[in-house]
Motif scaffolding. Sequence first.
Motif, PDB file in Angstrom:
ATOM      1  N   THR A 167      -4.953   8.426   0.467  1.00  0.00           N
ATOM      2  CA  THR A 167      -5.470   7.201   1.063  1.00  0.00           C
ATOM      3  C   THR A 167      -4.928   7.023   2.469  1.00  0.00           C
ATOM      4  OG1 THR A 167      -3.655   5.701   0.447  1.00  0.00           O
ATOM      5  CG2 THR A 167      -5.291   6.199  -1.263  1.00  0.00           C
ATOM      6  N   TYR A 168      -5.385   5.950   3.146  1.00  0.00           N
ATOM      7  CA  TYR A 168      -4.817   5.608   4.454  1.00  0.00           C
ATOM      8  C   TYR A 168      -3.389   5.065   4.320  1.00  0.00           C
ATOM      9  CZ  TYR A 168      -6.472   0.946   3.106  1.00  0.00           C
ATOM     10  OH  TYR A 168      -6.714  -0.226   2.432  1.00  0.00           O
ATOM     11  N   MET A 169      -2.943   4.866   3.080  1.00  0.00           N
ATOM     12  CA  MET A 169      -1.545   4.502   2.821  1.00  0.00           C
ATOM     13  C   MET A 169      -0.736   5.731   2.394  1.00  0.00           C
ATOM     14  SD  MET A 169      -1.114   1.236   3.446  1.00  0.00           S
ATOM     15  CE  MET A 169       0.306   0.683   2.511  1.00  0.00           C
ATOM     16  N   GLY A 170      -1.315   6.908   2.608  1.00  0.00           N
ATOM     17  CA  GLY A 170      -0.615   8.136   2.283  1.00  0.00           C
ATOM     18  C   GLY A 170      -0.934   8.649   0.892  1.00  0.00           C
ATOM     19  N   LYS A 171      -0.186   9.640   0.469  1.00  0.00           N
ATOM     20  CA  LYS A 171      -0.372  10.269  -0.828  1.00  0.00           C
ATOM     21  C   LYS A 171       0.251   9.399  -1.918  1.00  0.00           C
ATOM     22  CE  LYS A 171       0.701  14.633  -3.236  1.00  0.00           C
ATOM     23  NZ  LYS A 171       1.316  15.977  -3.052  1.00  0.00           N
ATOM     24  N   LEU A 172      -0.560   9.017  -2.897  1.00  0.00           N
ATOM     25  CA  LEU A 172      -0.080   8.166  -3.982  1.00  0.00           C
ATOM     26  C   LEU A 172      -0.086   8.962  -5.285  1.00  0.00           C
ATOM     27  CD1 LEU A 172      -1.949   4.848  -3.050  1.00  0.00           C
ATOM     28  CD2 LEU A 172       0.418   5.502  -2.519  1.00  0.00           C
ATOM     29  N   LEU A 173       1.086   9.097  -5.849  1.00  0.00           N
ATOM     30  CA  LEU A 173       1.268   9.910  -7.049  1.00  0.00           C
ATOM     31  C   LEU A 173       0.755   9.173  -8.283  1.00  0.00           C
ATOM     32  CD1 LEU A 173       4.888  11.142  -6.242  1.00  0.00           C
ATOM     33  CD2 LEU A 173       2.716  12.312  -5.765  1.00  0.00           C
ATOM     34  N   PRO A 174       0.375   9.910  -9.336  1.00  0.00           N
ATOM     35  CA  PRO A 174      -0.211   9.265 -10.523  1.00  0.00           C
ATOM     36  C   PRO A 174       0.792   8.437 -11.312  1.00  0.00           C
ATOM     37  CG  PRO A 174       0.090  11.610 -10.892  1.00  0.00           C
ATOM     38  CD  PRO A 174       0.401  11.375  -9.446  1.00  0.00           C
ATOM     39  N   ASN A 175       0.253   7.540 -12.126  1.00  0.00           N
ATOM     40  CA  ASN A 175       1.035   6.762 -13.094  1.00  0.00           C
ATOM     41  C   ASN A 175       2.137   5.928 -12.427  1.00  0.00           C
ATOM     42  OD1 ASN A 175      -0.445   7.922 -15.313  1.00  0.00           O
ATOM     43  ND2 ASN A 175       0.762   9.785 -15.003  1.00  0.00           N
ATOM     44  N   TYR A 176       1.756   5.279 -11.332  1.00  0.00           N
ATOM     45  CA  TYR A 176       2.677   4.375 -10.621  1.00  0.00           C
ATOM     46  C   TYR A 176       4.002   5.063 -10.267  1.00  0.00           C
ATOM     47  CZ  TYR A 176      -0.515   0.934 -12.702  1.00  0.00           C
ATOM     48  OH  TYR A 176      -1.624   0.227 -13.102  1.00  0.00           O
ATOM     49  N   SER A 177       3.923   6.268  -9.730  1.00  0.00           N
ATOM     50  CA  SER A 177       5.141   7.054  -9.499  1.00  0.00           C
ATOM     51  C   SER A 177       5.722   6.911  -8.101  1.00  0.00           C
ATOM     52  CB  SER A 177       4.865   8.535  -9.804  1.00  0.00           C
ATOM     53  OG  SER A 177       4.547   8.695 -11.161  1.00  0.00           O
ATOM     54  N   ASN A 178       5.012   6.249  -7.182  1.00  0.00           N
ATOM     55  CA  ASN A 178       5.583   5.970  -5.861  1.00  0.00           C
ATOM     56  C   ASN A 178       4.876   4.763  -5.245  1.00  0.00           C
ATOM     57  OD1 ASN A 178       3.115   7.294  -5.140  1.00  0.00           O
ATOM     58  ND2 ASN A 178       3.988   7.844  -3.152  1.00  0.00           N
ATOM     59  N   VAL A 179       5.480   4.213  -4.216  1.00  0.00           N
ATOM     60  CA  VAL A 179       4.933   3.056  -3.496  1.00  0.00           C
ATOM     61  C   VAL A 179       5.104   3.304  -2.004  1.00  0.00           C
ATOM     62  CG1 VAL A 179       5.211   0.598  -2.984  1.00  0.00           C
ATOM     63  CG2 VAL A 179       5.399   1.406  -5.346  1.00  0.00           C
ATOM     64  N   THR A 180       4.048   3.038  -1.230  1.00  0.00           N
ATOM     65  CA  THR A 180       4.148   3.100   0.222  1.00  0.00           C
ATOM     66  C   THR A 180       3.822   1.727   0.796  1.00  0.00           C
ATOM     67  OG1 THR A 180       1.848   3.801   0.486  1.00  0.00           O
ATOM     68  CG2 THR A 180       3.494   5.543   0.275  1.00  0.00           C
ATOM     69  N   TYR A 181       4.382   1.424   1.983  1.00  0.00           N
ATOM     70  CA  TYR A 181       4.147   0.122   2.607  1.00  0.00           C
ATOM     71  C   TYR A 181       4.058   0.276   4.122  1.00  0.00           C
ATOM     72  CZ  TYR A 181       9.254   0.063   3.370  1.00  0.00           C
ATOM     73  OH  TYR A 181      10.535   0.377   3.742  1.00  0.00           O
ATOM     74  N   ALA A 182       3.447  -0.730   4.783  1.00  0.00           N
ATOM     75  CA  ALA A 182       3.124  -0.546   6.204  1.00  0.00           C
ATOM     76  C   ALA A 182       3.287  -1.822   7.025  1.00  0.00           C
ATOM     77  CB  ALA A 182       1.691  -0.028   6.345  1.00  0.00           C
ATOM     78  N   THR A 183       4.409  -2.478   6.896  1.00  0.00           N
ATOM     79  CA  THR A 183       4.715  -3.654   7.719  1.00  0.00           C
ATOM     80  C   THR A 183       6.184  -3.584   8.099  1.00  0.00           C
ATOM     81  OG1 THR A 183       3.039  -4.966   6.577  1.00  0.00           O
ATOM     82  CG2 THR A 183       4.672  -6.190   7.819  1.00  0.00           C
ATOM     83  N   SER A 184       6.526  -4.028   9.296  1.00  0.00           N
ATOM     84  CA  SER A 184       7.913  -3.914   9.771  1.00  0.00           C
ATOM     85  C   SER A 184       8.801  -5.067   9.317  1.00  0.00           C
ATOM     86  CB  SER A 184       7.947  -3.784  11.298  1.00  0.00           C
ATOM     87  OG  SER A 184       7.309  -4.879  11.927  1.00  0.00           O
ATOM     88  N   GLY A 185       8.360  -5.820   8.302  1.00  0.00           N
ATOM     89  CA  GLY A 185       9.220  -6.837   7.710  1.00  0.00           C
ATOM     90  C   GLY A 185       9.618  -7.910   8.698  1.00  0.00           C
ATOM     91  N   GLU A 186      10.907  -8.157   8.817  1.00  0.00           N
ATOM     92  CA  GLU A 186      11.392  -9.250   9.665  1.00  0.00           C
ATOM     93  C   GLU A 186      11.198  -8.987  11.158  1.00  0.00           C
ATOM     94  OE1 GLU A 186      16.194  -8.351   9.789  1.00  0.00           O
ATOM     95  OE2 GLU A 186      15.344  -9.268   7.991  1.00  0.00           O
ATOM     96  N   LEU A 187      10.724  -7.818  11.520  1.00  0.00           N
ATOM     97  CA  LEU A 187      10.346  -7.553  12.916  1.00  0.00           C
ATOM     98  C   LEU A 187       8.852  -7.747  13.154  1.00  0.00           C
ATOM     99  CD1 LEU A 187      12.368  -4.377  14.009  1.00  0.00           C
ATOM    100  CD2 LEU A 187      12.374  -6.600  15.145  1.00  0.00           C
ATOM    101  N   SER A 188       8.090  -7.956  12.092  1.00  0.00           N
ATOM    102  CA  SER A 188       6.629  -7.974  12.191  1.00  0.00           C
ATOM    103  C   SER A 188       6.133  -9.187  12.983  1.00  0.00           C
ATOM    104  CB  SER A 188       6.026  -7.991  10.796  1.00  0.00           C
ATOM    105  OG  SER A 188       4.621  -7.881  10.846  1.00  0.00           O
ATOM    106  N   PRO A 189       5.324  -8.971  14.033  1.00  0.00           N
ATOM    107  CA  PRO A 189       4.950 -10.066  14.948  1.00  0.00           C
ATOM    108  C   PRO A 189       4.349 -11.293  14.280  1.00  0.00           C
ATOM    109  CG  PRO A 189       4.363  -7.955  15.913  1.00  0.00           C
ATOM    110  CD  PRO A 189       4.829  -7.670  14.525  1.00  0.00           C
TER     111      PRO A 189
END
Length: 432
Positions: A167-189
Amino acid sequence: MRSFEEINEKIEKGKVVVLTAEEAVKLSKEKGVKYVYENVDVVTTGTFSPMCSSGVFFNFGHTTPPMRMEEIKLDGVTVHAGLAAVDGFLGATQEDGIGGSYVIEKLISGQDVFLSANAKGTDCYPRKKIEGYINKDIINEFYFFNPRNVYQNYSAATNGSNKTIYTYMGKLLPNYSNVTYATSGELSPLLKDPKLKTIGIGTRIFFGGTQGYVVWQGTQYNPSTEDIPKNPSRTLAVIGNAKEMSREYIRAAKFKGYGVTIFIGIGIPIPILDEEIAYYVTRSNSELITTVRDYSKHDKPIIREVTYQELKSGKIELNGKYVKTAPITSMNVSRKIANELKKQILNKEFFLTKPVASLPSKSDYKKLNTKSTKQEKVIKNECVNCGLCTGYCNALYIENDTVKFERTNCTNCGLCSDVCPVGIELPWGLIN
């Protein structure tokens, strides 16, 4: 309350107090929100993430003899040419050739790219073909106009199916085996000013290494009713001169199984106008929440809520087991942007702009819902009162900026239809 004018005056006098968002969070923990409000003028933010809804406009400059470019390619990548004679638009996710984002990155880096263009040829634009190398110093204009950047929060991604998905969130492994995220948290504008009290049309921003501006709400703009959104919410449309940008803050990218995209670096200064803004800019990763969604299903159902502190720890609990988490947003570059913006403000190189208009508090955002049957509507072809026809025909003239028709002078020669740019056909419809 402070004003933009007061803060800019402090910048001019070298008396402004600027902290990055991370520094503001730390100071608030030590001395409280009120202290931050009373002692800090500006908080800087930063994000460096893939932002697919991005692209650049070109003006290549007129050829000799002149040409109306109709089919344009740069290093084999298709440039949209339906704009004007030598204007074009290249989307970052254009897939043919090396990909749109890679052409953009090459031009920003000062490299040459191969231009090829074809045309049918017209009386005023007789040239039919051109080929040769160009770079950002040869062409007239080269600027970003991005319809959707800087998402206000973005959901983390996982995969509940039995197979790996790309996906555009990267490679996602089956059976809920990893999580990717795309926001800089407390630096996020947009998490630092969630109600957009200081950000609107005309806001000056750090964009790709130069100064740019917010020009409109971004596409898919969908304001949340929550004080601090936990899901994708507001977005920004931004503009900036790509000729002045740096590859340090604009990078081409490609996700396996998805395609090309582009990393965009943006930082926005948040003026501390009141105590409410001071409160929001000092929210930490432990207080900022996003949702984890299952990307294996079309509606992407929410699996759980999670704080950015948890995500940044490298693992979270999901369905009774701990799984690895990984960012797509570069915190290293996001932090660099916030610090660079802070430096520019302190050096009197960057002044704040008060928005000329606020962005909407509501949206009619909706998903595409096509109809199974086509509805035809009769559209009347009407005169636009440009007046071109009056230069060829004795039956047509302009009066009070309106095209008038004198039937007694009409010979039915058809010349008016021949020159009419909107295709008005005889018999003429504008009978006075």
